[in-house]
Design an enzyme around this catalytic site. Sequence first.
Site, PDB file in Angstrom:
ATOM      1  N   GLY A  83       0.824  -1.206   0.000  1.00  0.00           N
ATOM      2  CA  GLY A  83       0.000   0.000   0.000  1.00  0.00           C
ATOM      3  C   GLY A  83       0.864   1.265   0.000  1.00  0.00           C
ATOM      4  O   GLY A  83       0.525   2.267  -0.635  1.00  0.00           O
ATOM      5  N   ASP A  91      -0.018  -0.241  13.062  1.00  0.00           N
ATOM      6  CA  ASP A  91       0.364  -1.564  12.550  1.00  0.00           C
ATOM      7  C   ASP A  91       0.615  -2.564  13.671  1.00  0.00           C
ATOM      8  O   ASP A  91       0.737  -3.763  13.427  1.00  0.00           O
ATOM      9  CB  ASP A  91       1.618  -1.450  11.672  1.00  0.00           C
ATOM     10  CG  ASP A  91       1.327  -0.676  10.389  1.00  0.00           C
ATOM     11  OD1 ASP A  91       0.166  -0.672   9.945  1.00  0.00           O
ATOM     12  OD2 ASP A  91       2.265  -0.073   9.837  1.00  0.00           O
ATOM     13  N   SER A 148      -3.411   9.695   7.894  1.00  0.00           N
ATOM     14  CA  SER A 148      -2.672   8.687   7.140  1.00  0.00           C
ATOM     15  C   SER A 148      -1.354   9.254   6.618  1.00  0.00           C
ATOM     16  O   SER A 148      -1.337  10.231   5.870  1.00  0.00           O
ATOM     17  CB  SER A 148      -3.521   8.208   5.953  1.00  0.00           C
ATOM     18  OG  SER A 148      -2.694   7.621   4.973  1.00  0.00           O
ATOM     19  N   ARG A 180      -8.036  -6.129   9.734  1.00  0.00           N
ATOM     20  CA  ARG A 180      -7.281  -6.610  10.911  1.00  0.00           C
ATOM     21  C   ARG A 180      -8.099  -6.645  12.189  1.00  0.00           C
ATOM     22  O   ARG A 180      -7.671  -7.262  13.163  1.00  0.00           O
ATOM     23  CB  ARG A 180      -5.997  -5.771  11.102  1.00  0.00           C
ATOM     24  CG  ARG A 180      -4.951  -6.106  10.069  1.00  0.00           C
ATOM     25  CD  ARG A 180      -3.637  -5.392  10.310  1.00  0.00           C
ATOM     26  NE  ARG A 180      -2.697  -5.752   9.269  1.00  0.00           N
ATOM     27  CZ  ARG A 180      -1.694  -4.978   8.856  1.00  0.00           C
ATOM     28  NH1 ARG A 180      -1.497  -3.797   9.413  1.00  0.00           N
ATOM     29  NH2 ARG A 180      -0.888  -5.398   7.904  1.00  0.00           N
TER      30      ARG A 180
END
Length: 443
Positions: free
Chosen positions: A95, A316, A168, A347
């Site tokens: 990504g 993450d 982001s 996730r």
Amino acid sequence: MRQQVVAPARLSGVVRPPGDKSISHRAAMLNALATGQARVTNYSAGGDCASTLRCLRALGVQVQAGGGDGSLVIEGVGLHGLREPSDVLDVGNSGTTARLLAGLLAGQPFLSVLTGDRSLRSRPMDRIVRPLREMGAQVLGREGDSRAPLVIRGGNLRGIEYRMPVASAQVKSCLLIAGLYARGATTLRQPAPSRDHTERMLRRMGVPLREDGLALTAEPVEALMPLDVRVPADISSAAYWLVAGACHPDGRLTVADVGINPTRAGILEALQAMGARATIAHRREEGGEEVADVTVETSRLQGAEIGGELVPRLIDEVPVLALAACFARGTTVIRGAAELRVKESDRIRTTVRELSRLGAHIRELPDGMEVHGTGKLVGAAVQSHGDHRLAMMLGIAGLLAQGETEVRGAEAASVSYPGFWRDLERVAQGARRAEAAVPSRVE
Ligand code: S3P
């Protein structure tokens, strides 16, 4: 599909995780656009960063990789020296490659098509397509211009003022890179801080960047200066060992030379807040990033509330934090992490599903999860869903669970950490050797 069987063992040793994935991508892409040669050392050995190099080469950049130790020599072609690729650019599972490269391609007056694997093609790209179009690039994609493959014909960009809907770093970096090619300044208003490796590197390459609270303004430049980068070990990869050491009944692990940039080190803060016995030694600055050796020992963890501005700084690491929560007393609630649903897998769903198979008391929330720590997991067959972070979290779960855990799809780890299973065997075996009274420090 490869499977890996993991059983409990005593844990000790020193681990040097691979070079930071985020810093590696940026060191390669930005130096490709610089005027002159740069040397990058300890470049990530993972599949994602190999995808970045493959795409840069397809755009006419010469990259020499020497000796398999992560040393690269990049011949920067200058901001306007890339050439139109003769084929589709394949970013694989990455990504970060897709989104940062899209920013770079939006500045080029030629046509490029960018695609990736099945997971990548399912991930949202409208978050970059919309602002890049606003800057003047032509960008098309599947599903109403929201999914890859993306078709980009760039050039002739203008600076914009953009309010980012999500915190982001990929979106921020995409637009900062596109901004290098724009007429006028580009201003980004972030909802919360996210990793700032791009800003640090751009500044050192000569780009004027202003920060005003959460607003970031970049001016276009004539040229970028090449920058030699020594990439620190990846804290996202180190996180598996930090959790393993803290949750293990008899563990002590050191991760060496790891990047502890505060916009990345949320996992350290969260674990310390939960009571982890962590020592940070040899703090130093290397190439504009903070680096240290971190040692974690068996700890009595306490559940915690994780949310707010901490979340982008450990995004993450949420799967492995959920694992830690299984071994903490009380309840851990993780909120404000809806972004997890659009990572390499969903996730929230995959972490809850796979930890449940091991007996965890865990449930999904729309934007996170709730974990009741029981201090115990029981080995079972689990699945990575092709997601590297799930594969590794489940490997560590196998070390902590009773009996044997079979991790299916274990090869996914190679996206960011090709040596993960080898390192796992080494620190576990090292501990067994320690039982037999040989030195416990394994290197
Ligand atoms: C990354 C940013 C994060 C992170 C990803 C790497 C980066 O994604 O999840 O693994 O290098 O910029 P978002 O920016 O989409 O949150």
